[in-house]
Motif scaffolding. Structure first.
Motif, PDB file in Angstrom:
ATOM      1  N   MET A  85      26.954  35.750 -10.241  1.00  0.00           N
ATOM      2  CA  MET A  85      27.680  36.911 -10.757  1.00  0.00           C
ATOM      3  C   MET A  85      27.800  36.886 -12.278  1.00  0.00           C
ATOM      4  SD  MET A  85      30.753  37.472  -7.986  1.00  0.00           S
ATOM      5  CE  MET A  85      30.403  37.806  -6.255  1.00  0.00           C
ATOM      6  N   VAL A  86      27.426  35.777 -12.895  1.00  0.00           N
ATOM      7  CA  VAL A  86      27.441  35.655 -14.352  1.00  0.00           C
ATOM      8  C   VAL A  86      26.067  35.165 -14.790  1.00  0.00           C
ATOM      9  CG1 VAL A  86      28.505  34.530 -16.327  1.00  0.00           C
ATOM     10  CG2 VAL A  86      29.898  35.073 -14.347  1.00  0.00           C
ATOM     11  N   PRO A  87      25.358  35.898 -15.663  1.00  0.00           N
ATOM     12  CA  PRO A  87      25.805  37.121 -16.361  1.00  0.00           C
ATOM     13  C   PRO A  87      25.445  38.392 -15.618  1.00  0.00           C
ATOM     14  CG  PRO A  87      23.748  36.402 -17.279  1.00  0.00           C
ATOM     15  CD  PRO A  87      24.054  35.445 -16.160  1.00  0.00           C
ATOM     16  N   GLY A  88      25.533  38.384 -14.287  1.00  0.00           N
ATOM     17  CA  GLY A  88      25.189  39.549 -13.491  1.00  0.00           C
ATOM     18  C   GLY A  88      26.139  40.703 -13.706  1.00  0.00           C
ATOM     19  N   GLY A  89      26.678  41.245 -12.611  1.00  0.00           N
ATOM     20  CA  GLY A  89      27.512  42.426 -12.718  1.00  0.00           C
ATOM     21  C   GLY A  89      28.763  42.221 -13.541  1.00  0.00           C
ATOM     22  N   TYR A  90      29.305  41.014 -13.520  1.00  0.00           N
ATOM     23  CA  TYR A  90      30.538  40.779 -14.278  1.00  0.00           C
ATOM     24  C   TYR A  90      30.278  40.596 -15.764  1.00  0.00           C
ATOM     25  CZ  TYR A  90      33.620  40.701 -10.294  1.00  0.00           C
ATOM     26  OH  TYR A  90      34.357  41.082  -9.198  1.00  0.00           O
ATOM     27  N   GLY A  91      29.068  40.176 -16.108  1.00  0.00           N
ATOM     28  CA  GLY A  91      28.693  40.141 -17.524  1.00  0.00           C
ATOM     29  C   GLY A  91      29.220  38.969 -18.312  1.00  0.00           C
ATOM     30  N   SER A  92      30.433  38.528 -18.020  1.00  0.00           N
ATOM     31  CA  SER A  92      31.013  37.415 -18.774  1.00  0.00           C
ATOM     32  C   SER A  92      31.827  36.526 -17.845  1.00  0.00           C
ATOM     33  CB  SER A  92      31.910  37.933 -19.904  1.00  0.00           C
ATOM     34  OG  SER A  92      33.125  38.441 -19.383  1.00  0.00           O
ATOM     35  N   PRO A  93      31.897  35.246 -18.125  1.00  0.00           N
ATOM     36  CA  PRO A  93      32.703  34.331 -17.306  1.00  0.00           C
ATOM     37  C   PRO A  93      34.164  34.752 -17.225  1.00  0.00           C
ATOM     38  CG  PRO A  93      31.249  33.093 -18.745  1.00  0.00           C
ATOM     39  CD  PRO A  93      31.162  34.527 -19.176  1.00  0.00           C
ATOM     40  N   GLU A  94      34.706  35.291 -18.315  1.00  0.00           N
ATOM     41  CA  GLU A  94      36.118  35.671 -18.334  1.00  0.00           C
ATOM     42  C   GLU A  94      36.418  36.763 -17.313  1.00  0.00           C
ATOM     43  OE1 GLU A  94      40.066  35.874 -19.010  1.00  0.00           O
ATOM     44  OE2 GLU A  94      38.676  34.321 -19.678  1.00  0.00           O
ATOM     45  N   LEU A  95      35.543  37.767 -17.210  1.00  0.00           N
ATOM     46  CA  LEU A  95      35.771  38.854 -16.256  1.00  0.00           C
ATOM     47  C   LEU A  95      35.722  38.338 -14.810  1.00  0.00           C
ATOM     48  CD1 LEU A  95      33.735  41.796 -17.835  1.00  0.00           C
ATOM     49  CD2 LEU A  95      36.218  41.480 -17.800  1.00  0.00           C
ATOM     50  N   LEU A  96      34.787  37.437 -14.524  1.00  0.00           N
ATOM     51  CA  LEU A  96      34.708  36.866 -13.182  1.00  0.00           C
ATOM     52  C   LEU A  96      35.928  36.000 -12.891  1.00  0.00           C
ATOM     53  CD1 LEU A  96      33.298  36.348 -10.515  1.00  0.00           C
ATOM     54  CD2 LEU A  96      31.929  34.584 -11.639  1.00  0.00           C
ATOM     55  N   ALA A  97      36.374  35.231 -13.869  1.00  0.00           N
ATOM     56  CA  ALA A  97      37.561  34.394 -13.692  1.00  0.00           C
ATOM     57  C   ALA A  97      38.788  35.254 -13.395  1.00  0.00           C
ATOM     58  CB  ALA A  97      37.796  33.546 -14.937  1.00  0.00           C
ATOM     59  N   GLN A  98      38.910  36.378 -14.081  1.00  0.00           N
ATOM     60  CA  GLN A  98      40.043  37.274 -13.847  1.00  0.00           C
ATOM     61  C   GLN A  98      40.002  37.864 -12.440  1.00  0.00           C
ATOM     62  OE1 GLN A  98      40.104  40.235 -16.949  1.00  0.00           O
ATOM     63  NE2 GLN A  98      40.426  38.725 -18.580  1.00  0.00           N
ATOM     64  N   GLU A  99      38.798  38.198 -11.957  1.00  0.00           N
ATOM     65  CA  GLU A  99      38.667  38.758 -10.609  1.00  0.00           C
ATOM     66  C   GLU A  99      39.047  37.721  -9.562  1.00  0.00           C
ATOM     67  OE1 GLU A  99      38.158  41.573  -7.747  1.00  0.00           O
ATOM     68  OE2 GLU A  99      38.059  41.870  -9.917  1.00  0.00           O
ATOM     69  N   ILE A 100      38.624  36.497  -9.768  1.00  0.00           N
ATOM     70  CA  ILE A 100      38.951  35.430  -8.818  1.00  0.00           C
ATOM     71  C   ILE A 100      40.454  35.178  -8.796  1.00  0.00           C
ATOM     72  CG2 ILE A 100      38.722  32.938  -8.421  1.00  0.00           C
ATOM     73  CD1 ILE A 100      35.835  33.187  -9.248  1.00  0.00           C
ATOM     74  N   GLU A 101      41.083  35.290  -9.937  1.00  0.00           N
ATOM     75  CA  GLU A 101      42.534  35.088  -9.991  1.00  0.00           C
ATOM     76  C   GLU A 101      43.282  36.162  -9.222  1.00  0.00           C
ATOM     77  OE1 GLU A 101      43.101  32.613 -14.156  1.00  0.00           O
ATOM     78  OE2 GLU A 101      43.056  34.792 -14.224  1.00  0.00           O
ATOM     79  N   LYS A 102      42.700  37.353  -9.097  1.00  0.00           N
ATOM     80  CA  LYS A 102      43.338  38.410  -8.315  1.00  0.00           C
ATOM     81  C   LYS A 102      43.422  38.023  -6.837  1.00  0.00           C
ATOM     82  CE  LYS A 102      41.966  42.187 -11.380  1.00  0.00           C
ATOM     83  NZ  LYS A 102      41.123  43.393 -11.551  1.00  0.00           N
ATOM     84  N   ALA A 103      42.480  37.200  -6.402  1.00  0.00           N
ATOM     85  CA  ALA A 103      42.495  36.738  -5.010  1.00  0.00           C
ATOM     86  C   ALA A 103      43.573  35.700  -4.776  1.00  0.00           C
ATOM     87  CB  ALA A 103      41.126  36.153  -4.648  1.00  0.00           C
TER      88      ALA A 103
END
Length: 232
Positions: A85-103
């Motif tokens: 997912m990085v640098p795929g649809g999320y583009g940056s590690p920070e955006l993916l980390a934030q999404e995972i934290e929502k879970a």
């Protein structure tokens, strides 16, 4: 080892034969104090899976915190599915980390909260990030209530704007369900109408909204409310 595998290992093996023997022993002398104690112990052991489910959620919450930090530090192993997912649809590690934290907020969602979210969705005149967060709150609470896994982290996108993402959420939460989407009139500008059912014979109420994705989200929430009322 995946987070879901770690959580599964938290559940000890149950021995139904021993429970049956304990009940048989209690039945032989129902008036004995020890018999009452045996029956109470059996009931407590059988109620255990509810506690195990909470243990799984706690393990997942703790693990998610660690994974988010690993992603931010660029230390996520390339062979893991999340790495794609990085640098795929999320583009940056920070955006993916934030999404995972929502879970991480995996506490069960109540009928009262669903009704509150439905009111906000019904009042929305257009898609927004705030509505997206509400949709994801429902999704992660439902999906991660019993068997949390990083494989169910949502791909990037906006549930209040994307029919593909909104339909994915419905499919995962209601694997035996269905949905329909139409218009309230002959013009494209007329409100969209959606229905979401839990099974083939279900007859859900329709919901309307300014956009197709919002209508589908509103219908999805209404169905969850009605289902929770029936279960209660």
């Amino acid at each position: 080892m995946d987070i879901s595998e770690i959580a599964s290992n938290a559940e000890p093996p149950r021995n139904d034969d021993l429970l049956g023997q304990a009940r048989d022993l209690a039945a032989q002398a129902p008036d004995a104090p020890s018999s009452a104690l045996l029956l109470e112990l059996c009931a407590a052991i059988e109620a255990g899976p509810r506690d195990i489910a909470e243990i799984r959620r706690e393990i997942f919450r703790d693990a998610v915190k660690g994974i988010a930090n690993v992603i931010r530090n660029g230390q996520l192993p390339a062979e893991l599915p999340l790495a794609k997912m990085v640098p795929g649809g999320y583009g940056s590690p920070e955006l993916l980390a934030q999404e995972i934290e929502k879970a991480n907020a995996t506490k069960p969602i109540t009928i009262g909260e669903l009704r509150s979210i439905r009111g906000k969705v019904k009042a929305a005149e257009e898609p927004s990030e705030a509505i997206d967060d509400l949709a994801k709150r429902i999704y992660y609470a439902k999906i991660f209530d019993t068997n949390p896994s990083t494989e169910d982290i949502l791909p990037p996108g906006s549930p209040s704007r994307s029919l593909d993402l909104m339909s994915m959420i419905i499919q995962r939460v209601l694997p035996n369900g269905w949905w329909t989407l139409g218009s309230n009139g002959e013009n494209l500008s007329d409100p969209s109408i959606a229905k979401v059912g839990t099974w083939a014979g279900d007859e859900p109420k329709p919901e309307s909204a300014p956009t197709p994705a919002l209508a589908l989200l509103s219908a999805f929430i209404l169905t969850l409310i009605e289902t929770a009322k029936k279960d209660a």
